[in-house]
Design a protein around this motif. Sequence first.
Motif, PDB file in Angstrom:
ATOM      1  N   ALA A  29      28.636  -0.682  28.233  1.00  0.00           N
ATOM      2  CA  ALA A  29      29.669  -1.049  27.263  1.00  0.00           C
ATOM      3  C   ALA A  29      29.038  -1.376  25.921  1.00  0.00           C
ATOM      4  O   ALA A  29      29.498  -0.945  24.873  1.00  0.00           O
ATOM      5  CB  ALA A  29      30.482  -2.231  27.780  1.00  0.00           C
ATOM      6  N   ARG A  30      27.955  -2.142  25.954  1.00  0.00           N
ATOM      7  CA  ARG A  30      27.329  -2.549  24.703  1.00  0.00           C
ATOM      8  C   ARG A  30      26.651  -1.379  24.009  1.00  0.00           C
ATOM      9  O   ARG A  30      26.730  -1.221  22.795  1.00  0.00           O
ATOM     10  CB  ARG A  30      26.318  -3.676  24.974  1.00  0.00           C
ATOM     11  CG  ARG A  30      26.110  -4.548  23.759  1.00  0.00           C
ATOM     12  CD  ARG A  30      25.153  -5.697  24.045  1.00  0.00           C
ATOM     13  NE  ARG A  30      24.238  -5.806  22.955  1.00  0.00           N
ATOM     14  CZ  ARG A  30      24.231  -6.822  22.079  1.00  0.00           C
ATOM     15  NH1 ARG A  30      25.070  -7.810  22.192  1.00  0.00           N
ATOM     16  NH2 ARG A  30      23.376  -6.834  21.093  1.00  0.00           N
ATOM     17  N   THR A  31      25.997  -0.541  24.787  1.00  0.00           N
ATOM     18  CA  THR A  31      25.363   0.642  24.221  1.00  0.00           C
ATOM     19  C   THR A  31      26.401   1.534  23.559  1.00  0.00           C
ATOM     20  O   THR A  31      26.221   2.037  22.451  1.00  0.00           O
ATOM     21  CB  THR A  31      24.638   1.439  25.322  1.00  0.00           C
ATOM     22  OG1 THR A  31      23.640   0.609  25.911  1.00  0.00           O
ATOM     23  CG2 THR A  31      23.991   2.685  24.764  1.00  0.00           C
ATOM     24  N   ARG A  32      27.517   1.679  24.244  1.00  0.00           N
ATOM     25  CA  ARG A  32      28.567   2.520  23.717  1.00  0.00           C
ATOM     26  C   ARG A  32      29.146   1.926  22.440  1.00  0.00           C
ATOM     27  O   ARG A  32      29.422   2.648  21.473  1.00  0.00           O
ATOM     28  CB  ARG A  32      29.667   2.680  24.757  1.00  0.00           C
ATOM     29  CG  ARG A  32      30.777   3.539  24.262  1.00  0.00           C
ATOM     30  CD  ARG A  32      31.901   3.648  25.249  1.00  0.00           C
ATOM     31  NE  ARG A  32      32.980   4.393  24.638  1.00  0.00           N
ATOM     32  CZ  ARG A  32      34.071   3.852  24.156  1.00  0.00           C
ATOM     33  NH1 ARG A  32      34.243   2.556  24.204  1.00  0.00           N
ATOM     34  NH2 ARG A  32      35.019   4.604  23.630  1.00  0.00           N
ATOM     35  N   ALA A  33      29.339   0.614  22.413  1.00  0.00           N
ATOM     36  CA  ALA A  33      29.891  -0.027  21.225  1.00  0.00           C
ATOM     37  C   ALA A  33      28.981   0.218  20.023  1.00  0.00           C
ATOM     38  O   ALA A  33      29.433   0.603  18.949  1.00  0.00           O
ATOM     39  CB  ALA A  33      30.073  -1.521  21.470  1.00  0.00           C
TER      40      ALA A  33
END
Lengths: 156, 156
Positions: A29-33
């Motif tokens: 999720a964080r990588t994608r954000a």
Amino acid sequence: MATKQAVTANATDRFLNSDLATDIEFLTARTRALGSARANKLLTPLGLKVRSYSVLSLACSGLAPTQRELAEFLSLDPSQIVPLVDGLEQAGLVERTADPADRRSKVITGTAAGARLYKKARAATAEGETVTMSKLSESEQETLRDLLSRVAFCAE
Amino acid sequence: MATKQAVTANATDRFLNSDLATDIEFLTARTRALGSARANKLLTPLGLKVRSYSVLSLACSGLAPTQRELAEFLSLDPSQIVPLVDGLEQAGLVERTADPADRRSKVITGTAAGARLYKKARAATAEGETVTMSKLSESEQETLRDLLSRVAFCAE
DNA sequence: CTTAATGATTGACATTTTCAAGTATTTACG
DNA sequence: CGTAAATACTTGAAAATGTCAATCATTAAG
């Protein structure tokens, strides 16, 4: 200021050893954000977002995707594809064609203008990816790509 | 039917060699979609979603996060944290405490009930992760975790 | 002491997600 | 063949999420 920052650690560092920080769900999720914020910024001047870019990419792939296939591949609801294709079609970047073999289906193909824009957009997202992945070596990037594909395309 | 499926490849397979399928941006998005759908399903019986679970996790970590830190770590706008904490607080799972050192900040800590629920929720998400990562060996999973953290926590 | 900056909150607004229902077409089967 | 079920796209409504500016309380800077 610099010394103050060093004393008062930011949240990112402070929580590095939390349960959450080792959770794949959270890490993706964080990588994608991070990545999609960057990509959207680079795509905006071209009038695209990550979503419309993804549709354009498949439309220009030569694989003649139907809207249903786009929805499946992009993990979207079929009804979300409609306005995405509408936008690209109105901009003259893609065309809807009824599939002769099954006239319920509409095949989405890129126009010449779509292909030209896609070329630029692909360069933009590639640049974003370079930044996002800058902490990894080339071979680590390949490893990450391989591992993620195996997870992302897991048959279930 | 089975033979028909074998002949007519699904979208996932058909686009496996597309540009998009090698795009980190896309792979993380798809991995996250798969994983978070799975996690949400497992968390629903506990009255949680991935979001509220993440907040609960940090609240129960002993690291005493402020709302600003939660926003930063979870890549959310500070205003999105408010209703998330509201929900957990009303359910008696976390508490808001004014930070004595800086009374503008509110520190979020898990209650005893919060800790109990978190324990169950963590087991649930761990189970989801096991399924999501089932195509990877243990050591591959560790590699993925390591590579993703380095990207996700890149200082920028 | 005054001004600027920060953290939480609120409210407005846009975007995205999720679903159910409708239309056109195709498939399955009697 | 003809009817029923399934599929692809579309529409529209409702819920959830994202984004942003303004406000209040508090702290930091000068």
